[in-house]
Design an enzyme around this catalytic site. Structure first.
Site, PDB file in Angstrom:
ATOM      1  CG  PHE A 106      36.198 -37.356 -91.958  1.00  0.00           C
ATOM      2  CD1 PHE A 106      36.132 -36.494 -90.788  1.00  0.00           C
ATOM      3  CD2 PHE A 106      36.479 -38.748 -91.609  1.00  0.00           C
ATOM      4  CE1 PHE A 106      36.536 -37.014 -89.294  1.00  0.00           C
ATOM      5  CE2 PHE A 106      36.664 -39.346 -90.444  1.00  0.00           C
ATOM      6  CZ  PHE A 106      36.669 -38.259 -89.240  1.00  0.00           C
ATOM      7  CB  ILE A 163      39.122 -41.722 -76.052  1.00  0.00           C
ATOM      8  CG1 ILE A 163      38.304 -42.419 -77.264  1.00  0.00           C
ATOM      9  CG2 ILE A 163      38.942 -42.290 -74.848  1.00  0.00           C
ATOM     10  CD1 ILE A 163      36.893 -42.279 -77.058  1.00  0.00           C
ATOM     11  CD  GLU A 213      48.924 -28.227 -84.570  1.00  0.00           C
ATOM     12  OE1 GLU A 213      50.201 -27.838 -84.044  1.00  0.00           O
ATOM     13  OE2 GLU A 213      48.095 -28.592 -83.801  1.00  0.00           O
TER      14      GLU A 213
HETATM   15  P1  0O2 Z   1      42.944 -28.854 -78.659  1.00  0.00           P
HETATM   16  O1  0O2 Z   1      41.739 -28.712 -77.519  1.00  0.00           O
HETATM   17  O2  0O2 Z   1      42.983 -30.173 -79.572  1.00  0.00           O
HETATM   18  O3  0O2 Z   1      43.063 -27.375 -79.225  1.00  0.00           O
HETATM   19  P2  0O2 Z   1      51.525 -28.990 -76.510  1.00  0.00           P
HETATM   20  O4  0O2 Z   1      50.175 -28.197 -76.346  1.00  0.00           O
HETATM   21  O5  0O2 Z   1      52.567 -28.330 -75.491  1.00  0.00           O
HETATM   22  O6  0O2 Z   1      51.476 -30.301 -76.630  1.00  0.00           O
HETATM   23  P3  0O2 Z   1      52.245 -27.497 -79.033  1.00  0.00           P
HETATM   24  O7  0O2 Z   1      53.487 -27.088 -79.150  1.00  0.00           O
HETATM   25  O8  0O2 Z   1      50.932 -26.539 -78.772  1.00  0.00           O
HETATM   26  O9  0O2 Z   1      52.285 -28.594 -78.034  1.00  0.00           O
HETATM   27  O10 0O2 Z   1      52.068 -28.113 -80.362  1.00  0.00           O
HETATM   28  P4  0O2 Z   1      51.585 -29.657 -80.652  1.00  0.00           P
HETATM   29  O11 0O2 Z   1      51.731 -30.725 -79.546  1.00  0.00           O
HETATM   30  O12 0O2 Z   1      52.084 -29.966 -82.236  1.00  0.00           O
HETATM   31  O13 0O2 Z   1      50.017 -29.248 -80.784  1.00  0.00           O
HETATM   32  C1  0O2 Z   1      49.170 -29.307 -79.792  1.00  0.00           C
HETATM   33  C2  0O2 Z   1      47.760 -29.854 -80.442  1.00  0.00           C
HETATM   34  O14 0O2 Z   1      47.963 -31.308 -80.806  1.00  0.00           O
HETATM   35  C3  0O2 Z   1      46.818 -30.050 -79.240  1.00  0.00           C
HETATM   36  O15 0O2 Z   1      46.105 -28.937 -79.019  1.00  0.00           O
HETATM   37  C4  0O2 Z   1      46.139 -31.247 -79.613  1.00  0.00           C
HETATM   38  O16 0O2 Z   1      44.974 -31.177 -80.632  1.00  0.00           O
HETATM   39  C5  0O2 Z   1      47.240 -32.294 -80.034  1.00  0.00           C
HETATM   40  N1  0O2 Z   1      47.713 -33.196 -79.322  1.00  0.00           N
HETATM   41  C6  0O2 Z   1      49.211 -33.029 -78.826  1.00  0.00           C
HETATM   42  N2  0O2 Z   1      49.535 -33.700 -77.830  1.00  0.00           N
HETATM   43  C7  0O2 Z   1      48.294 -34.717 -77.712  1.00  0.00           C
HETATM   44  C8  0O2 Z   1      47.943 -35.618 -76.846  1.00  0.00           C
HETATM   45  O17 0O2 Z   1      48.986 -36.047 -76.097  1.00  0.00           O
HETATM   46  N3  0O2 Z   1      46.652 -36.080 -76.519  1.00  0.00           N
HETATM   47  C9  0O2 Z   1      45.842 -35.528 -77.519  1.00  0.00           C
HETATM   48  N4  0O2 Z   1      44.494 -36.139 -77.470  1.00  0.00           N
HETATM   49  N5  0O2 Z   1      46.118 -34.396 -78.390  1.00  0.00           N
HETATM   50  C10 0O2 Z   1      47.391 -33.936 -78.526  1.00  0.00           C
HETATM   51  P5  0O2 Z   1      45.557 -28.564 -77.439  1.00  0.00           P
HETATM   52  O18 0O2 Z   1      45.776 -27.211 -77.498  1.00  0.00           O
HETATM   53  O19 0O2 Z   1      46.222 -29.269 -76.488  1.00  0.00           O
HETATM   54  O20 0O2 Z   1      43.963 -28.883 -77.403  1.00  0.00           O
END
Ligand code: 0O2
Length: 211
Positions: free
Chosen positions: A41, A153, A139
Site C-alpha cells: 500500500f 512506533i 521524498e
Molecule cells: P517525519 O515526521 O517523518 O516527517 P534526518 O532528519 O537528519 O534524519 P534527512 O537528511 O532529513 O535526515 O533525511 P532522511 O534521514 O533520509 O529522512 C528523514 C525522514 O526519514 C524522517 O523524517 C523520517 O520520516 C525518516 N527517518 C529517518 N530516520 C529515522 C529514524 O531513526 N526513525 C524513524 N522513525 N524515522 C526516521 P522526519 O523529518 O524526521 O519526520
C-alpha cells in the site's frame, strides 16, 4: 521572513495527491494482471508546518532556503511485503519518466544508528500550475511492513521523549528493530508459501463476490 503557508504548500499538496494516484496505479496494474504486487500500500502526506519549522531550526535551514534544502516537505511511503520487493519497486521508480531522481539513500544495507531501516528516493517532480511548471522535491520512502511498524512506533516514542529515550526504552527499541529484521528474514524464507496462499485466498474471494 513571512511565509504564506497556504500558497507555499499548495504545489506540495498537489504533488502528493498526484503521486498517490500514480503509485497506487502501479499496484492496481499488478493486480489486474493477476501477479504478486511488490507494493502492498501507498500513503502520502505534506509535512505539518510545526514539523517543517522544527526541522528547519534543527538543521539550520533558513526559511527562504527550505524549498531547495528540505527534501521531505512532500512525502510518499510505499510499503512492501518482502525485502526483495523493495528492490523491484526502486527499479520501477527508476524507469519512470514523469520525474527525475535526485538522490537515493539506502538505510537497509546500512541501517541508521537508531535501528531505522528504509530506502529513500528523493525526486524532482514537475507540478503544473496556472503560472507554469514548478519542480519540487519529494521524498519517497520504500520499506517493508515490519520496517514500517518499527518506524511508526519509534516515531511516536521519539515525539513523546523528544529524542531523549530512557535507557530501557532505547534498549527495547534496539531489540524490536532486530526482531523486525528477523521477521523480514523469516517471511522471505517462506515467501513462496505465503504467495501461493494469497493467490488461493484471492480466487476464493473473487468466487464468493461473484455469487
Ligand atoms: P517525519 O515526521 O517523518 O516527517 P534526518 O532528519 O537528519 O534524519 P534527512 O537528511 O532529513 O535526515 O533525511 P532522511 O534521514 O533520509 O529522512 C528523514 C525522514 O526519514 C524522517 O523524517 C523520517 O520520516 C525518516 N527517518 C529517518 N530516520 C529515522 C529514524 O531513526 N526513525 C524513524 N522513525 N524515522 C526516521 P522526519 O523529518 O524526521 O519526520
Amino acid at each position: 521572513m513571512n511565509i504564506d503557508w497556504d500558497l507555499f504548500l499548495a504545489p506540495y499538496k498537489q504533488a502528493v495527491d498526484e503521486l498517490k494516484i500514480k503509485l497506487k496505479g502501479m499496484r492496481n496494474q499488478f493486480e489486474k494482471q493477476g501477479i504478486h504486487s511488490p507494493i502492498e500500500f501507498v500513503t502520502g502526506r505534506v509535512k505539518p508546518i510545526p514539523s517543517i519549522l522544527d526541522k528547519a531550526t534543527k538543521k539550520n535551514i533558513p526559511l527562504d532556503k527550505i524549498e531547495e534544502e528540505m527534501q521531505d516537505i512532500a512525502g510518499l511511503r510505499m510499503m512492501c511485503q518482502f525485502v526483495d520487493d523493495i528492490k523491484r519497486v526502486v527499479e520501477l521508480l527508476r524507469k519512470r519518466n514523469d520525474f527525475e531522481i535526485v538522490e537515493e539513500r539506502d538505510y537497509i544495507t546500512r541501517k541508521k544508528e537508531s535501528g531505522y531501516r528504509s530506502y529513500h528516493i528523493v525526486i524532482r517532480y514537475p507540478v503544473q500550475t496556472i503560472d507554469g511548471e514548478k519542480k519540487i522535491l519529494v521524498e519517497i520512502q520504500v520499506r517493508t511492513l515490519a520496517m514500517n511498524f518499527w518506524a511508526t512506533i519509534e516515531h511516536s516514542l521519539n515525539y513523546k521523549y523528544r529524542g531523549q529515550f530512557p535507557k530501557e526504552i532505547e534498549n527495547r527499541l534496539q531489540r524490536a528493530a532486530e526482531a523486525a529484521f528477523r521477521l523480514d528474514e523469516e517471511m522471505s524464507q517462506i515467501r513462496g508459501e505465503i504467495q501461493e496462499a494469497q493467490v488461493i485466498f484471492s480466487r476464493k474471494k473473487e468466487a464468493q463476490d461473484s455469487d
